[in-house]
Design a protein around this motif. Structure first.
Motif, PDB file in Angstrom:
ATOM      1  N   ASP A 260     -34.210  -9.661  -7.745  1.00 35.23           N
ATOM      2  CA  ASP A 260     -35.380  -8.676  -7.659  1.00 35.23           C
ATOM      3  C   ASP A 260     -35.363  -7.851  -8.918  1.00 35.23           C
ATOM      4  OD1 ASP A 260     -32.864  -7.263  -7.300  1.00 35.23           O
ATOM      5  OD2 ASP A 260     -33.511  -6.558  -5.414  1.00 35.23           O
ATOM      6  N   GLY A 261     -34.424  -7.975  -9.988  1.00 34.48           N
ATOM      7  CA  GLY A 261     -34.456  -7.318 -11.268  1.00 34.48           C
ATOM      8  C   GLY A 261     -34.129  -6.074 -11.024  1.00 34.48           C
ATOM      9  N   LEU A 262     -33.127  -5.547 -10.110  1.00 33.52           N
ATOM     10  CA  LEU A 262     -32.636  -4.393  -9.935  1.00 33.52           C
ATOM     11  C   LEU A 262     -31.284  -4.600 -10.101  1.00 33.52           C
ATOM     12  CD1 LEU A 262     -34.281  -3.321  -6.555  1.00 33.52           C
ATOM     13  CD2 LEU A 262     -35.065  -2.821  -8.904  1.00 33.52           C
ATOM     14  N   VAL A 263     -30.797  -3.081 -10.579  1.00 27.57           N
ATOM     15  CA  VAL A 263     -29.103  -2.980 -10.757  1.00 27.57           C
ATOM     16  C   VAL A 263     -28.716  -1.854 -10.120  1.00 27.57           C
ATOM     17  CG1 VAL A 263     -29.202  -4.344 -12.890  1.00 27.57           C
ATOM     18  CG2 VAL A 263     -29.308  -1.747 -12.961  1.00 27.57           C
ATOM     19  N   PRO A 264     -27.461  -1.541  -9.629  1.00 28.58           N
ATOM     20  CA  PRO A 264     -27.254  -0.278  -8.882  1.00 28.58           C
ATOM     21  C   PRO A 264     -26.867   0.833 -10.014  1.00 28.58           C
ATOM     22  CG  PRO A 264     -25.543  -2.128  -8.835  1.00 28.58           C
ATOM     23  CD  PRO A 264     -26.587  -2.571  -9.295  1.00 28.58           C
ATOM     24  N   ALA A 265     -27.186   1.796  -9.765  1.00 29.93           N
ATOM     25  CA  ALA A 265     -27.016   3.001 -10.508  1.00 29.93           C
ATOM     26  C   ALA A 265     -26.098   4.122  -9.866  1.00 29.93           C
ATOM     27  CB  ALA A 265     -28.281   3.687 -11.015  1.00 29.93           C
ATOM     28  N   VAL A 266     -24.831   4.133 -10.133  1.00 30.14           N
ATOM     29  CA  VAL A 266     -24.227   5.298  -9.508  1.00 30.14           C
ATOM     30  C   VAL A 266     -24.485   6.561 -10.184  1.00 30.14           C
ATOM     31  CG1 VAL A 266     -21.659   5.918  -9.189  1.00 30.14           C
ATOM     32  CG2 VAL A 266     -22.188   3.419  -9.079  1.00 30.14           C
ATOM     33  N   ILE A 267     -24.541   7.642  -9.471  1.00 35.20           N
ATOM     34  CA  ILE A 267     -24.948   9.026 -10.145  1.00 35.20           C
ATOM     35  C   ILE A 267     -23.660  10.002  -9.696  1.00 35.20           C
ATOM     36  CG2 ILE A 267     -26.465  10.938 -10.302  1.00 35.20           C
ATOM     37  CD1 ILE A 267     -27.620   8.123 -10.810  1.00 35.20           C
ATOM     38  N   GLN A 268     -23.068  10.267 -10.968  1.00 37.95           N
ATOM     39  CA  GLN A 268     -21.912  11.202 -10.944  1.00 37.95           C
ATOM     40  C   GLN A 268     -22.290  12.605 -11.431  1.00 37.95           C
ATOM     41  OE1 GLN A 268     -18.733  10.076 -13.688  1.00 37.95           O
ATOM     42  NE2 GLN A 268     -17.166  10.651 -12.247  1.00 37.95           N
ATOM     43  N   ASP A 269     -21.510  13.622 -10.871  1.00 39.20           N
ATOM     44  CA  ASP A 269     -21.811  14.975 -11.181  1.00 39.20           C
ATOM     45  C   ASP A 269     -20.871  15.102 -12.616  1.00 39.20           C
ATOM     46  OD1 ASP A 269     -21.159  17.806 -11.905  1.00 39.20           O
ATOM     47  OD2 ASP A 269     -22.359  18.064  -9.920  1.00 39.20           O
ATOM     48  N   VAL A 270     -21.629  15.651 -13.800  1.00 39.39           N
ATOM     49  CA  VAL A 270     -21.094  15.501 -15.050  1.00 39.39           C
ATOM     50  C   VAL A 270     -19.725  16.695 -15.085  1.00 39.39           C
ATOM     51  CG1 VAL A 270     -22.808  17.151 -15.939  1.00 39.39           C
ATOM     52  CG2 VAL A 270     -21.522  15.671 -17.383  1.00 39.39           C
ATOM     53  N   ASN A 271     -20.066  17.682 -14.221  1.00 40.28           N
ATOM     54  CA  ASN A 271     -19.039  18.749 -14.131  1.00 40.28           C
ATOM     55  C   ASN A 271     -18.010  18.513 -13.293  1.00 40.28           C
ATOM     56  OD1 ASN A 271     -20.605  20.402 -16.445  1.00 40.28           O
ATOM     57  ND2 ASN A 271     -21.973  20.977 -14.748  1.00 40.28           N
ATOM     58  N   THR A 272     -18.254  18.052 -12.083  1.00 46.38           N
ATOM     59  CA  THR A 272     -17.237  18.214 -11.121  1.00 46.38           C
ATOM     60  C   THR A 272     -16.661  16.532 -10.995  1.00 46.38           C
ATOM     61  OG1 THR A 272     -18.708  17.353  -9.260  1.00 46.38           O
ATOM     62  CG2 THR A 272     -18.363  19.860  -9.614  1.00 46.38           C
ATOM     63  N   GLY A 273     -17.324  15.419 -11.435  1.00 44.88           N
ATOM     64  CA  GLY A 273     -16.670  14.109 -11.359  1.00 44.88           C
ATOM     65  C   GLY A 273     -17.186  13.680  -9.891  1.00 44.88           C
ATOM     66  N   LYS A 274     -17.618  14.227  -9.059  1.00 45.32           N
ATOM     67  CA  LYS A 274     -18.181  13.780  -7.808  1.00 45.32           C
ATOM     68  C   LYS A 274     -19.119  12.589  -7.945  1.00 45.32           C
ATOM     69  CE  LYS A 274     -15.593  15.977  -4.738  1.00 45.32           C
ATOM     70  NZ  LYS A 274     -14.848  15.529  -3.669  1.00 45.32           N
ATOM     71  N   VAL A 275     -18.871  11.550  -7.187  1.00 45.54           N
ATOM     72  CA  VAL A 275     -19.822  10.826  -7.128  1.00 45.54           C
ATOM     73  C   VAL A 275     -21.015  11.053  -6.056  1.00 45.54           C
ATOM     74  CG1 VAL A 275     -20.849   8.427  -6.207  1.00 45.54           C
ATOM     75  CG2 VAL A 275     -18.653   8.653  -7.525  1.00 45.54           C
ATOM     76  N   LEU A 276     -22.328  11.458  -6.649  1.00 43.12           N
ATOM     77  CA  LEU A 276     -23.300  12.291  -5.744  1.00 43.12           C
ATOM     78  C   LEU A 276     -24.159  11.260  -5.141  1.00 43.12           C
ATOM     79  CD1 LEU A 276     -24.666  14.270  -8.654  1.00 43.12           C
ATOM     80  CD2 LEU A 276     -22.871  14.993  -6.764  1.00 43.12           C
ATOM     81  N   MET A 277     -24.504   9.928  -5.530  1.00 42.33           N
ATOM     82  CA  MET A 277     -25.257   9.019  -4.784  1.00 42.33           C
ATOM     83  C   MET A 277     -25.390   7.887  -5.373  1.00 42.33           C
ATOM     84  SD  MET A 277     -29.267  10.007  -5.593  1.00 42.33           S
ATOM     85  CE  MET A 277     -29.964   8.880  -4.529  1.00 42.33           C
ATOM     86  N   LEU A 278     -25.812   6.684  -4.757  1.00 40.70           N
ATOM     87  CA  LEU A 278     -26.158   5.232  -5.328  1.00 40.70           C
ATOM     88  C   LEU A 278     -27.582   5.108  -5.253  1.00 40.70           C
ATOM     89  CD1 LEU A 278     -25.279   2.501  -6.525  1.00 40.70           C
ATOM     90  CD2 LEU A 278     -24.925   1.817  -4.253  1.00 40.70           C
TER      91      LEU A 278
END
Length: 213
Positions: free
Chosen positions: A15-33
Motif C-alpha cells: 500500500d506504499g505506507l510505512v509506520p511512523a513512531v511519534i516521540q516527544d522530543v522533551n520527555t522521550g515518551k512515545v506518543l502514538m503510531l
C-alpha cells in the motif's frame, strides 16, 4: 527541523505506507503510531506539523487539524532498513482522541526544570512550541501574546528592543530581582519574535553550538 536520513523505501509495502513512531522530543515518551506515504512525509517536512495518511479515510490528515493539538516536528529519522520513521515532536496538547496524553494511556509530563542546561533548554522550547505557538495558531482576545502577533513583526521587534533597553537600565542598579524580571521579559519577547519568523529556538542553539565546538 533536522533530518537524519536520505531516503525511505515506500515500495516495501503493497500500500506504499510505512509506520511512523511519534516521540516527544522533551520527555522521550512515545506518543502514538501512524502511517505515512511519500506525500504525507513531504507535507510533514514542508509544514513542520506531523501529517499521516489515514487508512480509514484514505486521505492525508494532519494531527490536530480538528482539535488544534498539533505535533510540531523537531527531527525525522529512518531506521536501518529504511522502512520505519521515527519523528521527534513537540505536542501542542493531548495526543490521543480520548484526551489522554498519549495513545498508550501514559502520562506525558514535561521534565522538571533544574539547574542543568538540558532542563533550561527544554523549558524554553516548551514555552515557544507549546505556549507561544498555541497563541499564534489559536488566537484569544484575552491573550497578551495573541495581541503581539496581531500587531505584526515590526511591533514585536520594537518590543524586543524596548525590553533590551530596560535590561540595560536595570543592570546598572543593584536590584537583582528587577534585573531578572527584565531579562525574563526580554527572553519571552525574543521567543515571540522567533515564532513570528518561523524559527525554532533549537536552530539558534545549533548556531551557538557550532561556534563553541
Amino acid at each position: 527541523m533536522s533530518e537524519t536520513f536520505s531516503s525511505i523505501d515506500f515500495n516495501k509495502s503493497a500500500d506504499g505506507l510505512v509506520p511512523a513512531v511519534i516521540q516527544d522530543v522533551n520527555t522521550g515518551k512515545v506518543l502514538m503510531l501512524g502511517y505515512m506515504n511519500a506525500e504525507a512525509l513531504e507535507v510533514t517536512r514542508k509544514q513542520g506539523t506531523v501529517t499521516f495518511f489515514s487508512r480509514s479515510k484514505q486521505r492525508l490528515w494532519t494531527k490536530g487539524e480538528t482539535s488544534g493539538n498539533f505535533l510540531f516536528v523537531n527531527d525525522i529519522a529512518a531506521d536501518c532498513d529504511g522502512d520505519t520513521l521515527l519523528i521527534k515532536a513537540t505536542p501542542a496538547g493531548p495526543v490521543c482522541h480520548t484526551g489522554a496524553d498519549t495513545c498508550f494511556g501514559e502520562k506525558n509530563s514535561q521534565p522538571e526544570i533544574s539547574d542543568t542546561r538540558t532542563g533550561e533548554a527544554a523549558f524554553l522550547n516548551y514555552l515557544q512550541k507549546n505556549v507561544i505557538r498555541e497563541r499564534k495558531l489559536n488566537p484569544s482576545d484575552s491573550s497578551y501574546t495573541t495581541s503581539l502577533f496581531k500587531k505584526g513583526i515590526n511591533k514585536i521587534a520594537q518590543k524586543v528592543g524596548e525590553e533590551a533597553v530596560e535590561v540595560v537600565i536595570e543592570s546598572k542598579d543593584n536590584d537583582d530581582n528587577l534585573f531578572k524580571n527584565e531579562v525574563s521579559d526580554l527572553l519571552f519577547h525574543l521567543l515571540v519574535l522567533l515564532e513570528q519568523k518561523n524559527i525554532d529556538l533549537d536552530e539558534v542553539i545549533d548556531v551557538l553550538r557550532s561556534r563553541h565546538q
